[in-house]
Design an enzyme around this catalytic site. Structure first.
Site, PDB file in Angstrom:
ATOM      1  N   ARG A   9      34.822  37.906  38.347  1.00  0.00           N
ATOM      2  CA  ARG A   9      34.241  37.335  37.132  1.00  0.00           C
ATOM      3  C   ARG A   9      34.859  37.977  35.889  1.00  0.00           C
ATOM      4  O   ARG A   9      35.169  37.292  34.919  1.00  0.00           O
ATOM      5  CB  ARG A   9      32.727  37.528  37.135  1.00  0.00           C
ATOM      6  CG  ARG A   9      31.982  36.621  38.107  1.00  0.00           C
ATOM      7  CD  ARG A   9      30.507  36.975  38.105  1.00  0.00           C
ATOM      8  NE  ARG A   9      29.724  36.086  38.944  1.00  0.00           N
ATOM      9  CZ  ARG A   9      29.568  36.267  40.252  1.00  0.00           C
ATOM     10  NH1 ARG A   9      30.156  37.286  40.865  1.00  0.00           N
ATOM     11  NH2 ARG A   9      28.822  35.423  40.972  1.00  0.00           N
ATOM     12  N   ILE A  10      35.018  39.293  35.941  1.00  0.00           N
ATOM     13  CA  ILE A  10      35.606  39.975  34.789  1.00  0.00           C
ATOM     14  C   ILE A  10      37.072  39.589  34.650  1.00  0.00           C
ATOM     15  O   ILE A  10      37.550  39.309  33.545  1.00  0.00           O
ATOM     16  CB  ILE A  10      35.442  41.497  34.920  1.00  0.00           C
ATOM     17  CG1 ILE A  10      33.958  41.880  34.922  1.00  0.00           C
ATOM     18  CG2 ILE A  10      36.170  42.216  33.789  1.00  0.00           C
ATOM     19  CD1 ILE A  10      33.685  43.323  35.283  1.00  0.00           C
TER      20      ILE A  10
ATOM     21  N   ASP B 295      45.761  38.016  43.389  1.00  0.00           N
ATOM     22  CA  ASP B 295      44.486  38.072  44.099  1.00  0.00           C
ATOM     23  C   ASP B 295      44.686  37.378  45.446  1.00  0.00           C
ATOM     24  O   ASP B 295      45.054  36.202  45.475  1.00  0.00           O
ATOM     25  CB  ASP B 295      43.370  37.378  43.307  1.00  0.00           C
ATOM     26  CG  ASP B 295      41.992  37.621  43.911  1.00  0.00           C
ATOM     27  OD1 ASP B 295      41.844  37.470  45.138  1.00  0.00           O
ATOM     28  OD2 ASP B 295      41.066  37.965  43.154  1.00  0.00           O
TER      29      ASP B 295
ATOM     30  N   ALA C 267      37.465  48.913  36.556  1.00  0.00           N
ATOM     31  CA  ALA C 267      36.791  48.446  37.766  1.00  0.00           C
ATOM     32  C   ALA C 267      36.111  49.604  38.496  1.00  0.00           C
ATOM     33  O   ALA C 267      34.936  49.897  38.256  1.00  0.00           O
ATOM     34  CB  ALA C 267      37.795  47.723  38.666  1.00  0.00           C
ATOM     35  N   ARG C 268      36.843  50.267  39.375  1.00  0.00           N
ATOM     36  CA  ARG C 268      36.342  51.430  40.103  1.00  0.00           C
ATOM     37  C   ARG C 268      37.460  52.462  40.180  1.00  0.00           C
ATOM     38  O   ARG C 268      38.620  52.121  40.396  1.00  0.00           O
ATOM     39  CB  ARG C 268      35.898  51.042  41.523  1.00  0.00           C
ATOM     40  CG  ARG C 268      34.672  50.131  41.589  1.00  0.00           C
ATOM     41  CD  ARG C 268      33.404  50.856  41.172  1.00  0.00           C
ATOM     42  NE  ARG C 268      32.209  50.033  41.359  1.00  0.00           N
ATOM     43  CZ  ARG C 268      31.695  49.228  40.438  1.00  0.00           C
ATOM     44  NH1 ARG C 268      32.307  49.140  39.253  1.00  0.00           N
ATOM     45  NH2 ARG C 268      30.611  48.522  40.679  1.00  0.00           N
TER      46      ARG C 268
ATOM     47  N   ASP D  25      38.474  53.687  32.050  1.00  0.00           N
ATOM     48  CA  ASP D  25      37.038  53.756  31.793  1.00  0.00           C
ATOM     49  C   ASP D  25      36.295  54.219  33.039  1.00  0.00           C
ATOM     50  O   ASP D  25      35.112  54.532  32.968  1.00  0.00           O
ATOM     51  CB  ASP D  25      36.510  52.389  31.346  1.00  0.00           C
ATOM     52  CG  ASP D  25      35.079  52.465  30.848  1.00  0.00           C
ATOM     53  OD1 ASP D  25      34.800  53.319  29.987  1.00  0.00           O
ATOM     54  OD2 ASP D  25      34.227  51.688  31.341  1.00  0.00           O
TER      55      ASP D  25
ATOM     56  N   GLU E 268      33.791  60.599  39.392  1.00  0.00           N
ATOM     57  CA  GLU E 268      33.173  60.242  38.119  1.00  0.00           C
ATOM     58  C   GLU E 268      31.811  60.914  38.038  1.00  0.00           C
ATOM     59  O   GLU E 268      30.976  60.692  38.926  1.00  0.00           O
ATOM     60  CB  GLU E 268      33.036  58.733  38.041  1.00  0.00           C
ATOM     61  CG  GLU E 268      32.711  58.195  36.661  1.00  0.00           C
ATOM     62  CD  GLU E 268      32.758  56.685  36.616  1.00  0.00           C
ATOM     63  OE1 GLU E 268      33.706  56.133  36.040  1.00  0.00           O
ATOM     64  OE2 GLU E 268      31.824  56.068  37.182  1.00  0.00           O
TER      65      GLU E 268
ATOM     66  N   HIS F 260      32.947  55.438  31.163  1.00  0.00           N
ATOM     67  CA  HIS F 260      32.335  54.291  31.832  1.00  0.00           C
ATOM     68  C   HIS F 260      31.405  53.537  30.869  1.00  0.00           C
ATOM     69  O   HIS F 260      30.232  53.298  31.153  1.00  0.00           O
ATOM     70  CB  HIS F 260      31.551  54.737  33.071  1.00  0.00           C
ATOM     71  CG  HIS F 260      31.419  53.651  34.097  1.00  0.00           C
ATOM     72  ND1 HIS F 260      31.455  53.896  35.446  1.00  0.00           N
ATOM     73  CD2 HIS F 260      31.258  52.311  33.976  1.00  0.00           C
ATOM     74  CE1 HIS F 260      31.311  52.761  36.119  1.00  0.00           C
ATOM     75  NE2 HIS F 260      31.188  51.788  35.231  1.00  0.00           N
ATOM     76  N   LEU F 261      31.969  53.138  29.736  1.00  0.00           N
ATOM     77  CA  LEU F 261      31.165  52.457  28.724  1.00  0.00           C
ATOM     78  C   LEU F 261      31.572  51.006  28.484  1.00  0.00           C
ATOM     79  O   LEU F 261      31.017  50.347  27.604  1.00  0.00           O
ATOM     80  CB  LEU F 261      31.186  53.234  27.399  1.00  0.00           C
ATOM     81  CG  LEU F 261      32.526  53.581  26.739  1.00  0.00           C
ATOM     82  CD1 LEU F 261      33.197  52.398  26.091  1.00  0.00           C
ATOM     83  CD2 LEU F 261      32.296  54.677  25.700  1.00  0.00           C
TER      84      LEU F 261
END
Length: 335
Positions: free
Chosen positions: A165-166, A185, A245-246, A269, A274, A293-294
């Protein structure tokens, strides 16, 4: 108006007034009977168990306790879970879908600020924000007016990893700009990529031909360290890697080694681990821009998540279809 179904909040209590400020809570309460003073942070709480026994709708959020068979047995009338955040993988057991409970998520609403953050970072990276900032900070002198070769966003090549989605929202936000955007993808067809208006490339080709690479894939066993030493080496000199993402999608040790050479830039981010330890070199490397992570919903953006839930609750009450259902078939490969 039909009788309002019983609902229950299940999340970290401190987040409730942020996601459901008074005007948003009022909208939700038009359709469901829900007590803002009772928030399930533990389904074993006797007060929670009493209401859970007659609950039809769970309004969940960050910090929701695990929804497993034992909890579901205590909620025999539960028919819907409306999640006021993104992924439900952290708390929703497969048993939820096996029992025919419908699940909705505000992931689309939470995708927007992440995509906006990404858009901003792409455009700033194209202007060599990191390099210009460091040169100015080091030299403490304005370089003077003039043409700076090698920077700018006209024709800049941007590679998007993951049509999540992002990822899809990032592609949409990039459309008005004079950029050359490509996508990779494994679950996307050429036809779907064409519908998004971007070419579909293998990962290696995307890395080799992109000035800026932005990651929007889920972290699964298959995608752990998706970007490692070999993949980083494919990126052209001066390229920028953006990860919202991660952290585990990138081999961080390999990335630090590349950054130390000065060959690449990174906007992170998310990190692995983390939060970062205090002695992490990422804090000091001049070509690393790290944020805590904002990118996701913050501050006044949180109410957008609550509005999404209030709208979904209204659809349930009127017998309509949910606008943001979680697909159990795609559940395992989502973030």
């Amino acid at each position: 108006m039909p009788e309002r179904p019983q609902a229950l909040f299940a999340m970290t209590a401190a987040n409730l007034p942020l996601v459901f400020p008074p005007e948003v809570f009022a909208r939700l309460r038009e359709t469901v009977d829900i007590d803002p003073d009772l928030v399930a942070e533990d389904f074993a709480d006797p007060r929670v168990r009493k209401v859970l026994a007659r609950t039809e709708i769970l309004v969940t959020g960050w910090g929701c306790p695990r929804l497993d068979a034992v909890v579901l047995d205590a909620a025999p009338g539960l028919r819907a879970v409306l999640h006021s955040a993104g992924s439900v993988k952290g708390f929703a057991a497969p048993e939820v879908w096996r029992r025919g409970i419908v699940v909705s998520s505000a992931v689309d609403a939470n995708a927007l600020p992440v995509a906006e953050y990404t858009l901003a970072m792409i455009l700033l990276a194209g202007k060599d924000l990191l390099g210009a900032r460091e040169r100015l900070r080091t030299e403490r002198a304005h370089p003077g007016w003039g043409i700076l070769p090698g920077i700018g966003n006209h024709g800049r090549r941007v590679g998007v990893i993951g049509a999540s989605r992002i990822g899809r929202r990032v592609v949409e936000l990039l459309a008005p700009f004079d950029l050359c955007v490509s996508l990779t993808d494994p679950y996307v067809t050429e036809l779907r990529a064409a519908e998004l208006g971007v070419p579909l490339l293998p990962l290696d080709d995307l890395l080799h031909t992109s000035d800026i690479v932005t990651i929007h894939a889920p972290e699964t066993p298959e995608t752990h360290h998706l970007i490692g030493r070999r993949e980083l080496a494919l990126m052209p000199d001066g390229a920028t890697l953006i990860n919202t993402a991660r952290g585990g999608l990138v081999d961080q040790d390999a990335l630090v080694d590349e950054l130390r050479t000065g060959r690449l830039n990174a906007v992170l981010d998310v990190t692995d681990p983390e939060p970062l330890p205090a002695d992490s070199p990422l804090y000091d490397l001049p070509n690393a821009f790290v944020t805590p992570h904002l990118a996701g919903s913050q501050g006044n953006e949180l109410s957008r998540l609550g509005i999404t839930v209030a709208e979904e609750a209204a659809r349930l009450l009127t017998g309509g279809n949910l606008a943001h259902p979680v697909d159990p078939g795609a559940w395992e490969r989502e973030a």
